[in-house]
Motif scaffolding. Structure first.
Motif, PDB file in Angstrom:
ATOM      1  N   THR A  67     -26.049 -16.412   1.015  1.00 16.63           N
ATOM      2  CA  THR A  67     -25.942 -17.155  -0.251  1.00 16.63           C
ATOM      3  C   THR A  67     -24.645 -16.815  -0.969  1.00 16.63           C
ATOM      4  OG1 THR A  67     -27.142 -15.446  -1.478  1.00 16.63           O
ATOM      5  CG2 THR A  67     -28.453 -17.231  -0.536  1.00 16.63           C
TER       6      THR A  67
ATOM      7  N   LYS B   1     -33.076 -23.867   7.193  1.00 15.07           N
ATOM      8  CA  LYS B   1     -34.392 -24.074   6.568  1.00 15.07           C
ATOM      9  C   LYS B   1     -34.602 -23.111   5.411  1.00 15.07           C
ATOM     10  CE  LYS B   1     -36.579 -25.758  10.765  1.00 15.07           C
ATOM     11  NZ  LYS B   1     -37.329 -25.408  11.947  1.00 15.07           N
ATOM     12  N   ILE B   2     -35.349 -23.571   4.447  1.00 13.66           N
ATOM     13  CA  ILE B   2     -35.812 -22.694   3.365  1.00 13.66           C
ATOM     14  C   ILE B   2     -37.331 -22.777   3.317  1.00 13.66           C
ATOM     15  CG2 ILE B   2     -35.798 -22.129   0.917  1.00 13.66           C
ATOM     16  CD1 ILE B   2     -33.146 -23.430   0.587  1.00 13.66           C
ATOM     17  N   THR B   3     -37.976 -21.614   3.333  1.00 11.65           N
ATOM     18  CA  THR B   3     -39.419 -21.550   3.126  1.00 11.65           C
ATOM     19  C   THR B   3     -39.666 -21.057   1.717  1.00 11.65           C
ATOM     20  OG1 THR B   3     -39.831 -21.093   5.456  1.00 11.65           O
ATOM     21  CG2 THR B   3     -41.592 -20.512   3.902  1.00 11.65           C
ATOM     22  N   PHE B   4     -40.393 -21.862   0.941  1.00 12.85           N
ATOM     23  CA  PHE B   4     -40.725 -21.480  -0.433  1.00 12.85           C
ATOM     24  C   PHE B   4     -42.099 -20.832  -0.442  1.00 12.85           C
ATOM     25  CE2 PHE B   4     -37.539 -24.804  -0.908  1.00 12.85           C
ATOM     26  CZ  PHE B   4     -36.721 -24.271  -1.883  1.00 12.85           C
TER      27      PHE B   4
ATOM     28  N   VAL C 100     -30.247 -23.712  -4.252  1.00 11.99           N
ATOM     29  CA  VAL C 100     -31.682 -23.610  -3.973  1.00 11.99           C
ATOM     30  C   VAL C 100     -32.457 -24.554  -4.887  1.00 11.99           C
ATOM     31  CG1 VAL C 100     -33.675 -22.054  -4.072  1.00 11.99           C
ATOM     32  CG2 VAL C 100     -31.528 -21.270  -3.054  1.00 11.99           C
TER      33      VAL C 100
ATOM     34  N   VAL D 239     -34.982 -14.068  -3.474  1.00  6.10           N
ATOM     35  CA  VAL D 239     -34.617 -14.443  -2.101  1.00  6.10           C
ATOM     36  C   VAL D 239     -35.100 -13.331  -1.177  1.00  6.10           C
ATOM     37  CG1 VAL D 239     -32.753 -15.099  -0.543  1.00  6.10           C
ATOM     38  CG2 VAL D 239     -32.617 -15.722  -2.967  1.00  6.10           C
TER      39      VAL D 239
ATOM     40  N   PRO E  93     -26.752 -21.495  -0.547  1.00  2.65           N
ATOM     41  CA  PRO E  93     -26.726 -20.946   0.809  1.00  2.65           C
ATOM     42  C   PRO E  93     -25.609 -21.602   1.632  1.00  2.65           C
ATOM     43  CG  PRO E  93     -28.924 -21.775   0.213  1.00  2.65           C
ATOM     44  CD  PRO E  93     -27.962 -22.286  -0.812  1.00  2.65           C
TER      45      PRO E  93
ATOM     46  N   VAL F 292     -37.691 -17.961   0.067  1.00  5.88           N
ATOM     47  CA  VAL F 292     -37.485 -17.866  -1.380  1.00  5.88           C
ATOM     48  C   VAL F 292     -38.841 -17.834  -2.075  1.00  5.88           C
ATOM     49  CG1 VAL F 292     -36.614 -19.086  -3.412  1.00  5.88           C
ATOM     50  CG2 VAL F 292     -35.259 -19.047  -1.314  1.00  5.88           C
TER      51      VAL F 292
ATOM     52  N   THR G 194     -41.941 -25.211   4.049  1.00  5.18           N
ATOM     53  CA  THR G 194     -40.633 -25.063   4.686  1.00  5.18           C
ATOM     54  C   THR G 194     -39.936 -26.417   4.698  1.00  5.18           C
ATOM     55  OG1 THR G 194     -41.418 -23.260   6.080  1.00  5.18           O
ATOM     56  CG2 THR G 194     -39.427 -24.385   6.802  1.00  5.18           C
TER      57      THR G 194
ATOM     58  N   ASP H 103     -31.640 -18.946   7.871  1.00  2.99           N
ATOM     59  CA  ASP H 103     -32.780 -19.542   7.178  1.00  2.99           C
ATOM     60  C   ASP H 103     -33.159 -18.626   6.017  1.00  2.99           C
ATOM     61  OD1 ASP H 103     -32.819 -21.625   8.960  1.00  2.99           O
ATOM     62  OD2 ASP H 103     -34.385 -20.736  10.221  1.00  2.99           O
ATOM     63  N   LEU H 104     -33.707 -19.223   4.976  1.00  2.00           N
ATOM     64  CA  LEU H 104     -34.069 -18.456   3.786  1.00  2.00           C
ATOM     65  C   LEU H 104     -35.582 -18.447   3.560  1.00  2.00           C
ATOM     66  CD1 LEU H 104     -31.009 -18.831   3.094  1.00  2.00           C
ATOM     67  CD2 LEU H 104     -31.707 -19.117   0.730  1.00  2.00           C
TER      68      LEU H 104
END
Ligand code: FES
Length: 136
Positions: free
Chosen positions: A84, A21-24, A49, A77, A113, A121, A30, A118-119
């Motif tokens: 990454t 997952k990436i949460t911006f 990304v 990040v 990534p 960003v 997310t 999980d990221l």
């Protein structure tokens, strides 16, 4: 516009092979990344990304079209940077032009990534006006 910068060479990092997952931030959206769907589009490195963000309605600025020839896709990040891709010389050179650099600054179009973490960003303030969230 998409593809690669013909003036740069180097290995293209492998995209993630597992879900993550990436949460911006600061929009606090997310997204779950599915390796089966990579590349999502044609902008930025596959599975980068930027590729992921654009596919999910997070419109990070990307003046050069994701070919490592500007610094407008600068992101920070905040979490998961160890998962990454390594920064290329080309990314490093372009990133030097970006305002508000931090030790965790990257170019979204060049940051791929591997899916092991999980990221989180952050899209910097000067880039937020361009951000629109996809309606659900
Ligand atoms: S969009 Fe230009 S360097 Fe990423």
């Amino acid at each position: 516009m998409g593809g690669s910068n013909p003036y740069l060479s180097g290995d293209v990092p492998d995209p993630a092979s597992q879900k993550f997952k990436i949460t911006f931030q600061p929009m606090n959206v997310t997204v779950e990344v599915d390796p089966e769907k990579i590349p999502y589009g044609v902008t930025g490195l596959p599975g980068s990304v930027l590729d992921i963000a654009l596919a999910h309605g997070i419109d990070i600025d990307h003046s050069c079209g994701g070919v490592c020839a500007c610094s407008t896709c600068h992101v920070i990040v905040r979490q998961g940077i160890n998962s990454t891709s390594e920064m290329s010389d080309g990314e490093q050179d372009e990133l030097m032009e970006a305002p508000g650099l931090t030790p965790n600054s990257r170019l979204a179009c060049q940051t791929v990534p591997d899916g092991s973490q999980d990221l989180v960003v952050e899209v910097p303030a000067w880039n937020r006006n361009a951000v629109r969230e996809k309606s659900h």
